[in-house]
Design an enzyme around this catalytic site. Structure first.
Site, PDB file in Angstrom:
ATOM      1  N   ASP A 250       0.503  -0.935  -0.086  1.00 17.00           N
ATOM      2  CA  ASP A 250       0.099   0.128  -0.382  1.00 17.00           C
ATOM      3  C   ASP A 250       1.099   1.491   0.244  1.00 17.00           C
ATOM      4  O   ASP A 250       1.875   1.653   1.076  1.00 17.00           O
ATOM      5  CB  ASP A 250      -0.979  -0.090   1.419  1.00 17.00           C
ATOM      6  CG  ASP A 250      -1.754   1.120   1.100  1.00 17.00           C
ATOM      7  OD1 ASP A 250      -2.480   1.359   0.275  1.00 17.00           O
ATOM      8  OD2 ASP A 250      -2.013   1.751   2.283  1.00 17.00           O
ATOM      9  N   GLU A 286       1.653  -0.086  -4.556  1.00 17.01           N
ATOM     10  CA  GLU A 286       0.686   0.549  -5.122  1.00 17.01           C
ATOM     11  C   GLU A 286       1.735   1.809  -5.366  1.00 17.01           C
ATOM     12  O   GLU A 286       1.828   2.931  -4.529  1.00 17.01           O
ATOM     13  CB  GLU A 286      -0.705   0.448  -4.751  1.00 17.01           C
ATOM     14  CG  GLU A 286      -1.626   2.493  -5.048  1.00 17.01           C
ATOM     15  CD  GLU A 286      -2.069   2.677  -3.275  1.00 17.01           C
ATOM     16  OE1 GLU A 286      -3.089   2.960  -3.722  1.00 17.01           O
ATOM     17  OE2 GLU A 286      -1.674   2.671  -2.354  1.00 17.01           O
TER      18      GLU A 286
END
Ligand code: CA
Length: 550
Positions: A250, A286
């Site tokens: 993330d 990401e």
């Protein structure tokens, strides 16, 4: 009578072409269920069951990945909150769609429904289940040839995490003029504290601030700390030992906000940390940035970064489907491939249309269903791994507030039906383009189209793994012709990315040393019952159709 004759003709044509070519087709019938369409559906069924080419599933990290937002996916125990057992109950559904990996957004204990603020990296949130449930999930995935990727949130923890609770309690106890000491409280170095107020920092106690770039409930971890890196090493070991196959990272651009160089340095360490334990583990990051920026992140050795350039409302796919130039799809595939492979020869691109942070593609591209079909096909044909956000296979809608993008999976029309979740918003929003149940009963549905398109990815390794060449002389504003080459084998993909009929002359193009007249159709993706007509080296292609030739 006339309709019956036409239907019979279509049936015969389709069966003949399938017997000759063994094609994998998808999409028959217009939106209205006419007699013709029923006949076409029967023909499609016959073809798929008799003539589908053998799947060619390769056990590597080029996969079709199904993204699950657990809170809203499938409830197994009647509390209307999605859970691990619900996911297990849908693994056959996922496998049947052709997916061979799942990425589940965070499942660790957390005070929020989205769980991107973790309070314990070694446990499962009780509303989702238990460690035993997760262990069962891993086993059930592996029994079906599905890899499982865990979402790893390392930029920050929850402010309720015991590490931050201890650190902030200690900082609050400091007397004016006193400096924090890791000897007195080891957790104080897990986070970033300063007496200086900066953008993205919140106050703690009377004279201290802590870094929290997203919000005060998500304090940023100090990733320079050796102790934090040791914790990360332990967390990764814990879950790899349980059998997870990889991680989704993330918010990697926020690790050291505004410092790409430091982010890449940390990712290089993390990549080694993970691969030293499991050489074939897969990592996708990401890096929410443009292609030139995220291509540099491939220097870290991380396998994949999401291809944000093609995805979302403003990306290449949506832009072309709103009337942009189709040939740029091809040229951008080539330039992206060149960029990322120059940084890491093992780079695997990661195409998608939307995810839990972005408006769903069905809202971005209202109107013709053909656009939604083409959007998914375009994400699949980029090459690399393909990610589908749960519900996009049925064209679920959802934009604006994050909660709308994470609506309950529409298994059935009854909100209290089997598996249905309550979702995370109280607003009443129309999310469907038809439920799973209704689309499984309709061979012209987006659901069937996605299934057939994924089947093509599983049949021809050239699509995911091949190098792309654009056949410029055949490509234009509405049509793009790609040649994918893998292990010396070539596949031609002719895409009509418009609602108009287009005639494509392939004269002069050669595939596997063959002249155009000898090409065989090995797959077709269609929007309606209208078939592609092949006459020598010329294809007459209905709107939103794709022809695969060898
Ligand atoms: Ca539940």
């Amino acid at each position: 009578m006339k309709k019956r004759v036409l239907a019979l003709l279509l049936l015969v044509c389709m069966l003949c072409s399938s017997l000759l070519t063994g094609c994998v087709n998808a999409g028959t019938g217009g939106s209205e269920q006419t007699e013709d369409n029923y006949a076409a559906t029967d023909a499609l069924d016959a073809m798929q069951h008799v003539n589908t080419q053998e799947l060619n599933i390769i056990d590597d990290n080029y996969r079709n990945v199904y993204e699950i937002f657990p809170y809203s996916f499938c409830d197994s125990n009647g509390d209307k909150i999605g859970d691990i057992q619900g996911i297990i109950s849908k693994l056959d559904y996922i496998k049947d769609l052709g997916f061979n990996a799942i990425w589940i957004t965070p499942v660790h204990p957390s005070p929020t429904y989205h769980k991107y603020d973790v309070t314990d990296y070694y446990d499962i949130d009780s509303s989702f289940g238990t460690i035993a449930d997760y262990e069962q999930l891993i086993k059930e995935c592996h029994d079906r040839g599905i890899d499982i990727y865990m979402d790893l949130v390392l930029n920050h923890t929850s402010n309720s995490h015991s590490w931050f609770q201890e650190a902030s309690r200690y900082v609050r106890s400091l007397l004016p003029g006193e400096e924090p000491s890791a000897e007195e409280c080891p957790y104080v170095e897990y986070y970033n504290f300063s007496k200086e107020q900066k953008s993205g920092w919140s106050k703690v106690g009377s004279e201290w601030y802590y870094e929290c770039q997203f919000w005060s409930g998500m304090p940023d971890l100090n990733l320079d700390s050796e102790a934090v890196r040791k914790e990360i090493d332990n967390i990764v070991s814990f879950w790899l030992d349980k059998g997870v196959d990889g991680f989704r990272l993330d918010a990697v651009t926020s690790y050291y906000t505004g410092n790409n160089e430091k982010n890449i340095e940390f990712l290089t360490w993390l990549n080694k940390c993970i691969k030293d334990k499991k050489a074939d583990a897969y990592i996708v990051g990401e890096c929410w940035a443009d292609c030139v920026t995220y291509s540099n992140y491939y220097e870290s050795g991380v396998d994949s970064f999401f291809n944000f350039d093609f995805a979302t409302n403003s990306g290449t796919i949506a832009t072309i489907l709103r009337g942009g130039n189709a040939s740029t799809y091809g040229s951008k595939i080539v330039s992206t491939f060149d960029l990322i492979k120059a940084k890491n020869e093992n780079a695997i691109d990661a195409g998608f249309t939307s995810n839990h942070d972005n408006g769903r593609v069905a809202g971005t591209l209202p109107g013709a269903k053909g656009k939604l079909k083409m959007a998914q096909a375009m994400a699949m044909m980029i090459g690399g791994s393909y990610y589908l956000y749960y519900g996009d296979e049925i064209g679920m809608k959802g934009s604006g507030d994050d909660e709308n993008k994470r609506a309950p999976m529409q298994w059935v029309a009854d909100p209290f039906g089997q598996g249905m979740c309550k979702g995370c918003t109280t607003k009443v929003i129309e999310h469907t383009n038809g439920t799973v149940e209704s689309q499984q009963a309709d061979k012209n549905s987006l659901y069937y189209y996605v299934q057939q398109a994924v089947k093509l990815r599983n049949t021809f390794p050239e699509i995911a793994r091949g190098e792309t060449t654009v056949i410029e002389e055949c490509s234009n504003e509405e049509v793009v012709v790609l040649k994918k080459t893998y292990n010396g084998d070539e596949l031609l993909i002719v895409m009509n990315i418009s609602e108009n009929v287009n005639t494509v002359d392939l004269s002069g193009v050669s595939v596997n040393g063959k002249e155009t007249g000898d090409f065989k159709v090995v797959g077709t993706l269609l929007d309606t019952a209208e078939m592609v007509k092949k006459d020598g080296s010329t294809l007459e292609m209905p709107g939103y159709s794709i022809e695969f030739l060898k």
